[in-house]
Each structure stands twice: as C-alpha cells, then as structure tokens.
Design a protein around this motif. Sequence first.
Motif, PDB file in Angstrom:
ATOM      1  N   ASN A 208      -3.289   4.614   1.534  1.00 49.86           N
ATOM      2  CA  ASN A 208      -4.742   4.775   1.603  1.00 49.86           C
ATOM      3  C   ASN A 208      -5.290   4.110   2.859  1.00 49.86           C
ATOM      4  OD1 ASN A 208      -7.591   3.491   0.985  1.00 49.86           O
ATOM      5  ND2 ASN A 208      -7.389   5.327  -0.302  1.00 49.86           N
TER       6      ASN A 208
ATOM      7  N   VAL B 208       0.867  -1.191   0.000  1.00 47.07           N
ATOM      8  CA  VAL B 208       0.000   0.000   0.000  1.00 47.07           C
ATOM      9  C   VAL B 208       0.900   1.236   0.000  1.00 47.07           C
ATOM     10  CG1 VAL B 208      -2.025   1.086   1.043  1.00 47.07           C
ATOM     11  CG2 VAL B 208      -1.594  -1.344   1.451  1.00 47.07           C
ATOM     12  N   PRO B 209       1.613   1.462  -1.096  1.00 48.56           N
ATOM     13  CA  PRO B 209       2.579   2.570  -1.111  1.00 48.56           C
ATOM     14  C   PRO B 209       1.948   3.955  -0.953  1.00 48.56           C
ATOM     15  CG  PRO B 209       2.303   1.632  -3.311  1.00 48.56           C
ATOM     16  CD  PRO B 209       1.582   0.735  -2.364  1.00 48.56           C
ATOM     17  N   ASP B 210       0.667   4.091  -1.340  1.00 45.94           N
ATOM     18  CA  ASP B 210       0.035   5.401  -1.230  1.00 45.94           C
ATOM     19  C   ASP B 210      -0.548   5.669   0.155  1.00 45.94           C
ATOM     20  OD1 ASP B 210      -2.046   3.611  -1.272  1.00 45.94           O
ATOM     21  OD2 ASP B 210      -3.179   4.621  -2.859  1.00 45.94           O
TER      22      ASP B 210
END
Length: 556
Positions: free
Chosen positions: A95, A91-93
């Motif tokens: 969220n 989940v690099p972003d």
Amino acid sequence: MKGVASTTRAPWKVAPATFRFDLVAGLTAAAVVLPKAMAYATVAGLPVAVGLYTALVPSIIYGLLGSSRVLSVSSTTTLAILTGAELGSVVPDGNPATLLVATATLTALVGALLLTARLLKLGFVASFISVPVLTGFKAGIGLVILLDQAPKLLGLHIAKQSFFADVVSLVRHLPETSLPTLTVAGATLAVLVGMERLKPHSPAPLVTVAAAIAASWLLSLNTWGVSTVGTIPQGLPSLTLPDPTLVQALVPGAIGIALMSFTESIAAGRAFAAPEDPPIDANRELVATGAANLGGALLGSMPAGGGTSQTGVVRSAGGRTQVASLVTAAAALATMLLLAPVLGLLPQATLAALVIVYSVGLIQPAEFRAIYTVRRMEFRWAVVAAVGVLVFGTLQGIVVAIVLSLLGLALQTAHPRVSVIARKRGADVLRPLTSEHPDDETFGGLLILRPEGRLYFANAQNVADRIRTLTAEHKPRVVVLDFSRVPDIEYSALQMLQEAARRSSVTFWLVDLNPGVLDVVRRAGLDQELGPDRLLFDTRTAIERFKSSRASTGRD
C-alpha cells in the motif's frame, strides 16, 4: 590545525579556487548519483521520487556534520536491498501510503540507532564484521539484486518467494520475455558498460537516462509494452511522520541497516581520504550519518549512507570539500522542481540496467581467490556468508555475517600457539624450537614454554592440555612459562595456572609478565603460592638461575 578544523566543520567556507573544483565535482557526481538514487528506490520497492529525496536531505546534513571531506551520502545498493526486505515484511500488500509511513519510521529508527551508538561510543562496532565475511555478504547481496532486477530487464512479472525458487520461476517464464523491453535493456547496458570502460566515472548514467527518456517519448515505448516509471510528484517532499506502532516490528531490521550504513560510510570515507585530509572520526561519523537519516526520514528519504562508487566520482572529478555534496543536493532539488514530469517517461528496464551495472561490482571473484590463496578457512567463511544471504534472506544474512566473524575470531584464538623455546647455538638468541633448526640448544631438566595471545575461558583448557602434553613428553624438573607474548590473562586461564601449580610435581616459574598480567597474578595470590623466587624478570634470567641451581645442588 585551525584551518583544517574550519574546512572540516564548515565546508562552505572555501576559497573561490576550491569552490570551482567542488562545483564541477558536485555536478559530475549528480549526473551519477541521481539516476542511481532513483534506481535504488525501485530496488527497495519505493517510488523513484524517494530516491531523489534521499539524494537531497541526507546529503546536505552529512555535508554540514561529517568528518570526510568528499564522502557522498545517499542510498546504496546494499541499503536499498535491505530496506526493501524490511519494508516488504511490514507492508506485504505494498500500500503506497503505508509504505511511505513505514519508510519514514524505518529511516528515523536507523538515524536514532546511529545517534544512540554515538552516545555509547560504539564506533568500534564497524570492525566486528571481518573483510572475508563482508566480501561474502556483499556477493550474496549482489546476486539477490541481479535476480531481483532480471525480470524488469525481460519485461516479466514473477511472484517473489525465496532466491532459489525465484531462479526456477524466472527460468520457467523466459519464453514470455518482452522483446521491446529486452531491446531497451540491452541498449542501456551497452551504453553504460561501453562508457564506463572508455572513461570510468563518466556521466554515463545521465547520458543513458537522457537517451532512454528521449527514445520513450519519440517512439512511444509504452505502446510497445515497455513499462515506464510513470507520474513523479513535482515539487518539494511533504512532511512524513513516523508511526510509533511500527517501531517494534522494524527495530531488528533497522539495527542491521544502521550497521551496514555506518560500515559502508566508514569504509568509503577512509578509502578516499587524501593524505592531507583530517582522519575519519568514527564517532563523529555516527553523529553525521545518524542526523542525516533522522532528518531525511521526515522528508521522504529512505535509509542513507556513504557510497563507494559515488564518492569515487567526487574524488576523481576534483572534489575537495563537502561543498561538492551540497552542489549534488542542489541538483537533486532542481530535478524535483523542474524535471519530474520528464522523468516519468523513463523505462523501468533502464533503471534495472542501471542497478545491475552498479551492483555487479559487489560480486568480487578476485577477492574470493585472494582470500582462498591466503586463508582457506576464511574463504569458507566468505562462501558461507554469501550462501547465508541467499538461503536466509538479506537481513538475516547480516546476523549470519556477524556470527561468522565472531565465530572465526573465537576459533582463531581458541588454539593459541604454545612453543618450546630453545637457544641458538653460539648466540644469545631465544626462539621456538622447530625442525628448521634441530641443533638449537635445550637444557636438560628445564622446559621453556611460550604461549602466544590472550588467555581466556575459550582457550584456557587447550593451553593447559598443550602444556601438560609437552611436560609429559620432555619430563623436566622445571617448566618456565614465558608470558612475554601474553597481553592479558582472564580468570579461567588464571585458575588453570593455579591448578597446574597445585597438582603437578613439576616446578613452575613464570617469567616476563607484562604489568597487567603481573597485577592479575598478584591479586589472585598466585605469586605467594608459587613463591617470590619463581616470578622472574625474563627467560635468560630463568636459564641462568636453573643452571646455577643445578651446578650447586643438582636439583632446583
């Protein structure tokens, strides 16, 4: 024995006097565990509420199933940093909704892997990482955590890259340090360190958190640029289902986290077991920690395991059974229901200080010195394990640690000692021939060699070369191989023996074979190839037979 089993399996069935001790220990542990749990959630990049959930469900499930009477199960420093690394990769972003689903999936995988390990009876795997390598691995984790939390102490925001790149970035941004944030962090560190030194295992985290919240409210610290935790959901955690589509991406990291969860739990459970406590059952611990993680995954928990520091608090506060863990879980529940709005005022710098104070213990210079004093090679393994975490990352660092442990084991067994055996003059004592005893008696024409350790494919050639060298040096007519120190012989080593017997002009006698080795020799037909008169009971018998043979015929 029935009484012991009852206390272990049903920890809530305790005498009133014992309950009093567990109640005090549970509340004392809660004062330490809950603030730390929230701090560890931030290490993993998760909302602080996740830390409270982790102190609730896994604690209850382990309390009902675990074999340790006092082990406190929640998040730990190591598990938090490993979890953060794994979640960051999928989940690099960042969220929030996706992050919570990924956390549930990861935690469920950790639980499922631990339960699967129990079905396969893999409790022994906890011993696969050597102590020196684990020392280096934890030191690397400690340095990563210190660097990760340093910007929060200073009120800075830096883009995360690699360890050494982050160090450079932090140094460059130092002029931008927020003095109010640094003041809050410094005051927190001073209170924590001061209370811990004056009274170890005191409720220092609780006092610090309460003081920081009060200061945040009275002084409106957020208007001074001091970042706070913010809104915390009040009430029970909601049901969160794992996402099967994330399983493949999370499995490698889940394996490493499961290994560390089990390793830390076993280490903490054994470290604080009282003499009268039942022994820690490794396979039962797999069930308890597996179920704790699997159950916690559905209610918002991050991966959990037994923590050394929090278990130490339970034991030092007088905890006697797992009722103490249930009391700690009840305190977490009360906090979620009643105190969530207040906790939102907590400065992030205070949480970072908490993490640093309770993570710096992972770095043990004294342990490195002790390893260096005893074993220089294993000291190098410890250093390489630490550097591996810094260079390759935390999850890859586990692989480095395991590979180093196995490589160290292979190197230690690849060159087993092969001693020339002599007899002490004037005594019936057989011992390795050394420069300390140059007058020990040897026997002309007879060479007694004693290999030590398991003989297998990795060391067979080294042993063969050593035997060949000693034979060429001493030029005997008979070589006696004393197998009293060989617990097992693998096929490759057996072939080495057969080839030596076939190609050499020297006569070989095998003596003092333990039943397992003797069985292998017989099944391979080596006993028939050598002849039954060349398999002897012990070395003394071989010496007497050689002396008798030389006296009667002048040759063997």
